[in-house]
Motif scaffolding. Structure first.
Motif, PDB file in Angstrom:
ATOM      1  N   LEU A   1       4.153  10.524  -6.009  1.00 25.30           N
ATOM      2  CA  LEU A   1       5.486  11.085  -6.221  1.00 25.30           C
ATOM      3  C   LEU A   1       6.059  10.883  -7.617  1.00 25.30           C
ATOM      4  CD1 LEU A   1       7.072  10.071  -2.788  1.00 25.30           C
ATOM      5  CD2 LEU A   1       6.048  12.266  -3.442  1.00 25.30           C
ATOM      6  N   ALA A   2       5.548   9.907  -8.372  1.00 21.46           N
ATOM      7  CA  ALA A   2       6.074   9.691  -9.726  1.00 21.46           C
ATOM      8  C   ALA A   2       5.651  10.780 -10.709  1.00 21.46           C
ATOM      9  CB  ALA A   2       5.687   8.303 -10.232  1.00 21.46           C
ATOM     10  N   PRO A   3       4.393  11.233 -10.719  1.00 18.82           N
ATOM     11  CA  PRO A   3       4.014  12.251 -11.719  1.00 18.82           C
ATOM     12  C   PRO A   3       4.879  13.520 -11.708  1.00 18.82           C
ATOM     13  CG  PRO A   3       2.053  11.271 -10.795  1.00 18.82           C
ATOM     14  CD  PRO A   3       3.220  10.767  -9.977  1.00 18.82           C
ATOM     15  N   PRO A   4       5.250  14.071 -10.554  1.00 15.06           N
ATOM     16  CA  PRO A   4       6.092  15.276 -10.585  1.00 15.06           C
ATOM     17  C   PRO A   4       7.454  15.070 -11.248  1.00 15.06           C
ATOM     18  CG  PRO A   4       5.026  15.087  -8.450  1.00 15.06           C
ATOM     19  CD  PRO A   4       4.768  13.797  -9.190  1.00 15.06           C
ATOM     20  N   THR A   5       7.933  13.833 -11.341  1.00 13.48           N
ATOM     21  CA  THR A   5       9.232  13.607 -11.996  1.00 13.48           C
ATOM     22  C   THR A   5       9.184  13.886 -13.492  1.00 13.48           C
ATOM     23  OG1 THR A   5       8.882  11.238 -12.412  1.00 13.48           O
ATOM     24  CG2 THR A   5       9.889  11.845 -10.286  1.00 13.48           C
ATOM     25  N   VAL A   6       7.955  13.957 -14.051  1.00 10.48           N
ATOM     26  CA  VAL A   6       7.801  14.302 -15.470  1.00 10.48           C
ATOM     27  C   VAL A   6       6.995  15.596 -15.623  1.00 10.48           C
ATOM     28  CG1 VAL A   6       8.101  11.967 -16.363  1.00 10.48           C
ATOM     29  CG2 VAL A   6       5.808  12.757 -15.742  1.00 10.48           C
ATOM     30  N   GLY A   7       6.939  16.376 -14.549  1.00 13.47           N
ATOM     31  CA  GLY A   7       6.268  17.667 -14.591  1.00 13.47           C
ATOM     32  C   GLY A   7       4.752  17.604 -14.601  1.00 13.47           C
ATOM     33  N   LYS A   8       4.185  16.540 -14.076  1.00 18.75           N
ATOM     34  CA  LYS A   8       2.728  16.378 -14.047  1.00 18.75           C
ATOM     35  C   LYS A   8       2.243  16.327 -12.609  1.00 18.75           C
ATOM     36  CE  LYS A   8       2.483  15.777 -18.522  1.00 18.75           C
ATOM     37  NZ  LYS A   8       1.838  16.681 -19.412  1.00 18.75           N
ATOM     38  N   ALA A   9       0.976  16.660 -12.431  1.00 17.92           N
ATOM     39  CA  ALA A   9       0.362  16.609 -11.104  1.00 17.92           C
ATOM     40  C   ALA A   9      -0.178  15.200 -10.840  1.00 17.92           C
ATOM     41  CB  ALA A   9      -0.778  17.621 -11.018  1.00 17.92           C
TER      42      ALA A   9
ATOM     43  N   ARG B   1      11.417   7.394 -14.332  1.00 12.97           N
ATOM     44  CA  ARG B   1      12.109   8.536 -13.731  1.00 12.97           C
ATOM     45  C   ARG B   1      12.129   8.433 -12.215  1.00 12.97           C
ATOM     46  NH1 ARG B   1      12.370  13.390 -16.924  1.00 12.97           N
ATOM     47  NH2 ARG B   1      13.527  14.165 -15.151  1.00 12.97           N
ATOM     48  N   PHE B   2      10.975   8.050 -11.634  1.00 12.57           N
ATOM     49  CA  PHE B   2      10.879   7.913 -10.177  1.00 12.57           C
ATOM     50  C   PHE B   2      11.819   6.831  -9.669  1.00 12.57           C
ATOM     51  CE2 PHE B   2       8.890   6.087  -6.343  1.00 12.57           C
ATOM     52  CZ  PHE B   2       8.938   7.200  -5.528  1.00 12.57           C
ATOM     53  N   GLU B   3      11.973   5.770 -10.441  1.00  9.68           N
ATOM     54  CA  GLU B   3      12.847   4.659 -10.053  1.00  9.68           C
ATOM     55  C   GLU B   3      14.290   5.115  -9.882  1.00  9.68           C
ATOM     56  OE1 GLU B   3      13.070  -0.024 -11.299  1.00  9.68           O
ATOM     57  OE2 GLU B   3      12.752   1.454 -12.866  1.00  9.68           O
ATOM     58  N   ALA B   4      14.676   6.162 -10.584  1.00  6.41           N
ATOM     59  CA  ALA B   4      16.049   6.683 -10.508  1.00  6.41           C
ATOM     60  C   ALA B   4      16.268   7.613  -9.310  1.00  6.41           C
ATOM     61  CB  ALA B   4      16.397   7.415 -11.796  1.00  6.41           C
ATOM     62  N   THR B   5      15.210   7.909  -8.556  1.00  4.26           N
ATOM     63  CA  THR B   5      15.342   8.788  -7.403  1.00  4.26           C
ATOM     64  C   THR B   5      15.712   7.951  -6.165  1.00  4.26           C
ATOM     65  OG1 THR B   5      13.058   8.631  -6.613  1.00  4.26           O
ATOM     66  CG2 THR B   5      13.508  10.256  -8.358  1.00  4.26           C
ATOM     67  N   PRO B   6      16.097   8.629  -5.071  1.00  3.19           N
ATOM     68  CA  PRO B   6      16.406   7.898  -3.843  1.00  3.19           C
ATOM     69  C   PRO B   6      15.199   7.100  -3.297  1.00  3.19           C
ATOM     70  CG  PRO B   6      17.333  10.098  -3.720  1.00  3.19           C
ATOM     71  CD  PRO B   6      16.484  10.038  -4.960  1.00  3.19           C
ATOM     72  N   LEU B   7      13.988   7.505  -3.654  1.00  2.00           N
ATOM     73  CA  LEU B   7      12.789   6.782  -3.204  1.00  2.00           C
ATOM     74  C   LEU B   7      12.370   5.701  -4.185  1.00  2.00           C
ATOM     75  CD1 LEU B   7      10.705   9.814  -1.947  1.00  2.00           C
ATOM     76  CD2 LEU B   7      11.954   8.154  -0.562  1.00  2.00           C
ATOM     77  N   GLY B   8      13.166   5.469  -5.197  1.00  2.00           N
ATOM     78  CA  GLY B   8      12.832   4.521  -6.244  1.00  2.00           C
ATOM     79  C   GLY B   8      12.615   3.089  -5.796  1.00  2.00           C
ATOM     80  N   LEU B   9      13.079   2.762  -4.597  1.00  2.00           N
ATOM     81  CA  LEU B   9      12.865   1.423  -4.072  1.00  2.00           C
ATOM     82  C   LEU B   9      11.385   1.089  -3.963  1.00  2.00           C
ATOM     83  CD1 LEU B   9      15.255  -0.355  -3.349  1.00  2.00           C
ATOM     84  CD2 LEU B   9      14.681  -0.018  -0.968  1.00  2.00           C
ATOM     85  N   ALA B  10      10.523   2.093  -3.908  1.00  2.89           N
ATOM     86  CA  ALA B  10       9.084   1.865  -3.825  1.00  2.89           C
ATOM     87  C   ALA B  10       8.573   1.119  -5.054  1.00  2.89           C
ATOM     88  CB  ALA B  10       8.333   3.178  -3.667  1.00  2.89           C
ATOM     89  N   VAL B  11       9.277   1.230  -6.170  1.00  4.62           N
ATOM     90  CA  VAL B  11       8.857   0.536  -7.391  1.00  4.62           C
ATOM     91  C   VAL B  11       8.943  -0.979  -7.173  1.00  4.62           C
ATOM     92  CG1 VAL B  11       9.336   0.178  -9.846  1.00  4.62           C
ATOM     93  CG2 VAL B  11       9.544   2.463  -8.856  1.00  4.62           C
ATOM     94  N   LEU B  12       9.875  -1.420  -6.382  1.00  2.62           N
ATOM     95  CA  LEU B  12       9.991  -2.863  -6.114  1.00  2.62           C
ATOM     96  C   LEU B  12       8.791  -3.409  -5.350  1.00  2.62           C
ATOM     97  CD1 LEU B  12      13.744  -3.268  -5.150  1.00  2.62           C
ATOM     98  CD2 LEU B  12      12.614  -3.925  -7.284  1.00  2.62           C
ATOM     99  N   GLY B  13       8.149  -2.556  -4.553  1.00  2.00           N
ATOM    100  CA  GLY B  13       6.968  -2.987  -3.799  1.00  2.00           C
ATOM    101  C   GLY B  13       5.876  -3.446  -4.715  1.00  2.00           C
TER     102      GLY B  13
ATOM    103  N   ARG C   1       0.837  -1.204   0.000  1.00  2.00           N
ATOM    104  CA  ARG C   1       0.000   0.000   0.000  1.00  2.00           C
ATOM    105  C   ARG C   1       0.879   1.265   0.000  1.00  2.00           C
ATOM    106  NH1 ARG C   1      -5.364   0.696   1.031  1.00  2.00           N
ATOM    107  NH2 ARG C   1      -5.533  -1.459   1.687  1.00  2.00           N
ATOM    108  N   ALA C   2       1.941   1.268   0.795  1.00  2.00           N
ATOM    109  CA  ALA C   2       2.848   2.419   0.843  1.00  2.00           C
ATOM    110  C   ALA C   2       3.557   2.617  -0.499  1.00  2.00           C
ATOM    111  CB  ALA C   2       3.868   2.247   1.967  1.00  2.00           C
ATOM    112  N   SER C   3       3.925   1.522  -1.140  1.00  2.00           N
ATOM    113  CA  SER C   3       4.577   1.611  -2.449  1.00  2.00           C
ATOM    114  C   SER C   3       3.630   2.190  -3.489  1.00  2.00           C
ATOM    115  CB  SER C   3       5.059   0.231  -2.897  1.00  2.00           C
ATOM    116  OG  SER C   3       6.057  -0.247  -2.031  1.00  2.00           O
TER     117      SER C   3
END
Length: 113
Positions: free
Chosen positions: A76-84, A101-113, A67-69
């Motif tokens: 948090l992923a949409p702002p990485t491409v300039g979207k709301a 793009r989000f996967e490349a951020t420090p929080l990208g581990l959430a993609v594994l969830g 659920r957290a992922s």
């Protein structure tokens, strides 16, 4: 020798809320996007059923991590491409790009969830 299951592990009656299911489905659609076309509705329906069955047999901690992922990707992923947010508002190609793009951020581990 098998380990004992946590008391809350088997919940075959557990179901995703409609809102959570839509968010998870939007993520799945983006993850399985194949350049020119999104996966079929039938495939996504099957996948959501499998995810729900898996989470129904997982412990509460696993459900919370999933659920957290989903929440992290949705908001948090949409702002990485300039979207709301939310992510589901974007077309599948843009969603897939946002997740990459989000996967490349420090929080990208959430993609594994």
């Amino acid at each position: 020798m098998s380990l004992p299951l946590p008391a809350d592990a088997v919940r075959p009656d557990w179901r995703m809320s409609p809102r959570f299911r839509r968010a998870a489905r939007a993520i799945a659609e983006a993850l399985f996007y194949e350049g020119q076309r999104a996966p079929s509705a039938e495939h996504l329906d099957w996948l959501m059923g499998e995810v729900e069955a898996f989470l129904g047999h997982a412990g509460g901690r696993s459900r919370a991590v999933f659920r957290a992922s989903v929440l992290a990707l949705t908001t948090l992923a949409p702002p990485t491409v300039g979207k709301a947010p939310p992510l589901a508002r974007l077309d599948p190609a843009t969603r897939a790009h946002a997740i990459e793009r989000f996967e490349a951020t420090p929080l990208g581990l959430a993609v594994l969830g």
